[in-house]
Scaffold this motif. Structure first.
Motif, PDB file in Angstrom:
ATOM      1  N   ASP A 202      43.157  38.508  39.650  1.00 57.85           N
ATOM      2  CA  ASP A 202      43.532  38.766  38.350  1.00 57.85           C
ATOM      3  C   ASP A 202      42.556  38.196  37.425  1.00 57.85           C
ATOM      4  OD1 ASP A 202      46.347  39.103  38.228  1.00 57.85           O
ATOM      5  OD2 ASP A 202      46.912  37.773  38.316  1.00 57.85           O
TER       6      ASP A 202
ATOM      7  N   ARG B 158      50.470  46.914  37.666  1.00 57.98           N
ATOM      8  CA  ARG B 158      49.026  46.548  37.553  1.00 57.98           C
ATOM      9  C   ARG B 158      48.238  46.318  38.957  1.00 57.98           C
ATOM     10  NH1 ARG B 158      45.261  42.968  36.297  1.00 57.98           N
ATOM     11  NH2 ARG B 158      47.335  41.157  35.951  1.00 57.98           N
ATOM     12  N   HIS B 159      49.230  45.259  39.633  1.00 57.25           N
ATOM     13  CA  HIS B 159      49.068  45.218  41.184  1.00 57.25           C
ATOM     14  C   HIS B 159      48.992  46.015  42.006  1.00 57.25           C
ATOM     15  CE1 HIS B 159      49.558  40.443  40.045  1.00 57.25           C
ATOM     16  NE2 HIS B 159      48.318  41.144  40.003  1.00 57.25           N
TER      17      HIS B 159
ATOM     18  N   ASP C  41      52.392  42.410  35.574  1.00 55.93           N
ATOM     19  CA  ASP C  41      51.570  42.043  36.420  1.00 55.93           C
ATOM     20  C   ASP C  41      52.281  42.885  37.692  1.00 55.93           C
ATOM     21  OD1 ASP C  41      49.741  40.067  35.418  1.00 55.93           O
ATOM     22  OD2 ASP C  41      50.648  38.151  35.939  1.00 55.93           O
TER      23      ASP C  41
END
Lengths: 232, 227, 226
Positions: free
Chosen positions: A94, C6-7, C3
């Motif tokens: 991230d 996106r990952h 998330d």
């Protein structure tokens, strides 16, 4: 920062971990020495959460995000460049583009990899690859380092750079667990020392100023004849 | 070992009853008007198809239980059930053409149900091959569980397809929405055969399970001696 | 963007970049597709069998084989240098890793199909343009189904001996239902049948996709967690 409590694990009939307990605090580095097959890698994999142990618990403050792993395999993609590899792994943690790019540049400079940044990993020498692997493991600034024979493939200067880097990390309050079969390599960094044999810790104590020779003597006494050929 | 003996007894009883099925099917059940004596093979074909399906379903359920409970007994059961299921699938696949030749005039036809049962058989083989290709027991158990669960989920798709295609294959006789459409004595024989085959399945699985356990014990003992 | 998505996309983008760098897999898959189409052409007797009768099966056999090449590659590249361990250590969900692999595989197979389809129309003189939209929909639906299962299985087979042989052995039984529906639908479409006739098969394909994509997401962690 890191807690292992009564860890047990077996592969079929082979006991890889047998009632292993210890803690590592901020700034401490635990070096685990043992012959091949003693369960050292299993121990690290359990700590990292890659293996769910059959018994006991392993806890790391901050969870997976806090762990940096350096093994004898670099965990890099050969066809991608150094920078692309670092960018990929960083974004999994991230890190966003501007901060990520700055972090990559800083690591490349620190590990003296700047001129190789845009070469594919496959084209690099073993020692360079290991340096990239170190950069990869530090990309997210982990608080706990798990090191599995990290000196394999490093030449003398690279090993020295790496040792300095680890010492810096420890000075910043990072914790580390280092496993290796080579007493010479690990002693200098360690604040605590453990000997492992057949899945058990047969010795666990602060290093207390002992040098590599003293540790090696203690190691031979603790592991005994069972270790013959371990370095082969 | 007790379990081996139990399995052996169940199998012996089931085999004795199987002889009963043969006698009843051949001598005490009327000959079907259209298909003639060839129809008799039904009493083997349909129950073995049932057992093969049952075996696959139980492999899948054992897989689910294994993934949740991590108890190696479920894995051992899955292995046993898959091996036994393979045998029943083989019976199903050989008796099918034997019946098809006189009735349909061809050994094999690429009708949907036939094709998919062939692939049920291949599914069993794949499961066993996968087991053979993985040496670590924990890894093997997890992989087998995953494949078994997928197989279980594939079953309804196989069954559904029967209704979707115009097919040469007779529609399912017992497991269908309306009441069973088979004359009384034939239905009795078929149900009797179902029960016997299921018992045979149980007997085989219990024996195979016990053997798997003995093998593991032997391996553990052997490994211990080396360490 | 959540998330996990996106990952997943980060993983997929990396896979595609790796593939783009070497291009061996995609090029061999495309060459292979062309070869299969050519071989089929020489293998049939044009005076006895009309191209349109064989066309659906040829198309689907070709796509099946090409997909196998793609599926083997997906986790193979993670085994190099034990990169898979790195993925498992990273703070991303297991389902994101699967998602990434699935997306990359779908794109890979999609590219091969995009090249194969026009060639197929050309070689066999099959007019696909009038039915191009429903045809693409069928291809997409069937591809999603078997790539989902294949991606899951390849996570297991790459760590075994004979991975390249084992994967098709495991996947083929699962490929047959969607393949059969897809081939029947393709046949009906190419023969100029109305869309309403193939609705049932399309629904089956969609049901298969939903069930097996969900299942694969649920089961994938079991293939990588120790």
């Amino acid at each position: 920062m890191l807690l292992a409590e009564r860890l047990r694990h077996a592969f079929g009939a082979v006991r890889a971990l047998d009632d292993v307990s210890f803690t590592v605090q901020s700034g401490q580095t635990l070096a685990v020495f043992g012959p091949n097959g003693a369960g050292k890698t299993t121990l690290l994999r359990v700590l990292a959460g890659l293996i769910h142990p059959h018994g006991g618990t392993a806890r790391i403050a901050g969870g997976r995000r806090a762990v940096g792993w350096i093994g004898h395999q670099p965990q890099l993609y050969g066809t991608l460049t150094v920078r692309e590899n670092l960018r990929f792994w960083g974004s999994l943690y991230d890190l966003r583009p501007p901060a990520l790019a700055a972090r990559i540049d800083a690591l490349l400079a620190r590990l003296d990899l700047g001129e190789h940044a845009d070469r594919p990993v496959r084209a690099l020498s073993r020692g360079l690859v290991q340096r990239v692997a170190i950069a990869r493991a530090l990309i997210h600034d982990p608080r706990v380092l798990l090191l599995d024979e990290p000196f394999t493939g490093l030449d003398r200067t690279a090993a020295e750079t790496f040792r300095r880097l680890l010492a810096q990390q420890a000075a910043q309050g990072r914790a580390a667990v280092l496993v290796t079969h080579n007493v010479e390599e690990g002693t200098e960094l360690a604040t605590d020392v453990a000997f492992m044999r057949a899945g058990r810790f047969v010795h666990l104590a602060p290093r207390a100023g002992r040098d590599a020779g003293a540790i090696a003597d203690a190691y031979r006494a603790a592991i005994g004849g069972a270790d013959r050929g371990a370095d082969a | 070992m007790k379990l081996v003996r139990t399995g052996r007894w169940i199998t012996l009883i089931a085999l004795a009853l199987l002889a009963g099925v043969f006698v009843r099917a051949l001598a005490f059940t009327p000959v079907e008007r259209v298909q003639g004596p060839a129809q008799k093979i039904f009493y083997l074909h349909v129950p073995s198809a049932w057992c093969a399906m049952l075996a696959m379903a139980l492999v899948g359920i054992a897989g689910i239980l294994y993934l949740f409970l991590k108890d190696p007994r479920f894995d051992r059961f899955g292995e046993a059930s898959a091996e036994v299921g393979t045998v029943f699938a083989m019976v199903m696949l050989t008796t099918g053409p034997l019946w098809g030749k006189p009735v349909w005039g061809t050994w094999w036809t690429w009708d949907a149900r036939l094709t998919l049962t062939l692939f049920l058989f291949l599914l069993f083989l794949g499961y066993l091959v996968l087991r053979g290709a993985v040496t670590d027991p924990g890894l093997r158990a997890r992989y087998s569980a995953v494949l078994g669960i997928c197989g279980l989920v594939l079953l309804p798709f196989i069954h559904l397809s029967v209704y979707m295609f115009r097919t040469l294959h007779p529609q399912p006789i017992v497991l269908k929405p309306s009441a069973p459409s088979l004359p009384g004595p034939m239905l009795t024989t078929l149900l009797f055969s179902f029960a016997v085959f299921t018992l045979l399945y149980v007997g085989f699985v219990v024996q195979r399970y016990a053997l798997g356990m003995l093998r593991e014990q032997a391996e553990t003992a052997g490994g211990g001696a080396h360490a | 963007m959540p998330d996990w998505w996106r990952h997943g996309w980060i993983v997929a983008r990396k896979d595609l970049l790796v593939e783009f760098r070497s291009r061996t897999a995609i090029v061999s898959a495309i060459v292979f597709t062309v070869l299969v189409l050519v071989v089929f052409n020489f293998g049939r007797d044009p005076t006895a069998v009309a191209a349109i009768d064989l066309a659906p099966s040829i198309l689907w056999v070709t796509f099946t084989f090409a997909a196998m090449l793609a599926l083997n590659r997906a986790f193979q590249l993670e085994l190099e240098n034990q990169a898979l361990d790195g993925l498992l250590l990273a703070p991303v969900g297991r389902s994101s890793i699967y998602l990434g692999k699935l997306l990359a595989n779908l794109l890979f197979v999609g590219i091969v199909e995009a090249v194969g389809l026009p060639l197929f129309a050309l070689f066999f003189n099959v007019p696909i343009l009038p039915v191009i939209l429903p045809l693409v929909a069928v291809i997409a639906l069937a591809t999603i189904g078997f790539v989902a299962v294949g991606t899951l299985f390849s996570a297991m087979t790459t760590r075994t001996r004979f991975a390249e042989l084992l994967l098709p052995t495991l996947v083929l039984p699962f490929m047959i239902p969607p393949l059969m529906w897809a081939a029947l639908t393709t046949g009906a479409l190419l023969a100029g049948r109305p869309l309403s006739e193939v609705g049932g098969w399309l629904r089956m394909l969609a049901a298969f996709d939903i069930v097996f994509v969900t299942l694969a997401f649920l089961l994938f962690p079991a293939t990588v967690n120790e």
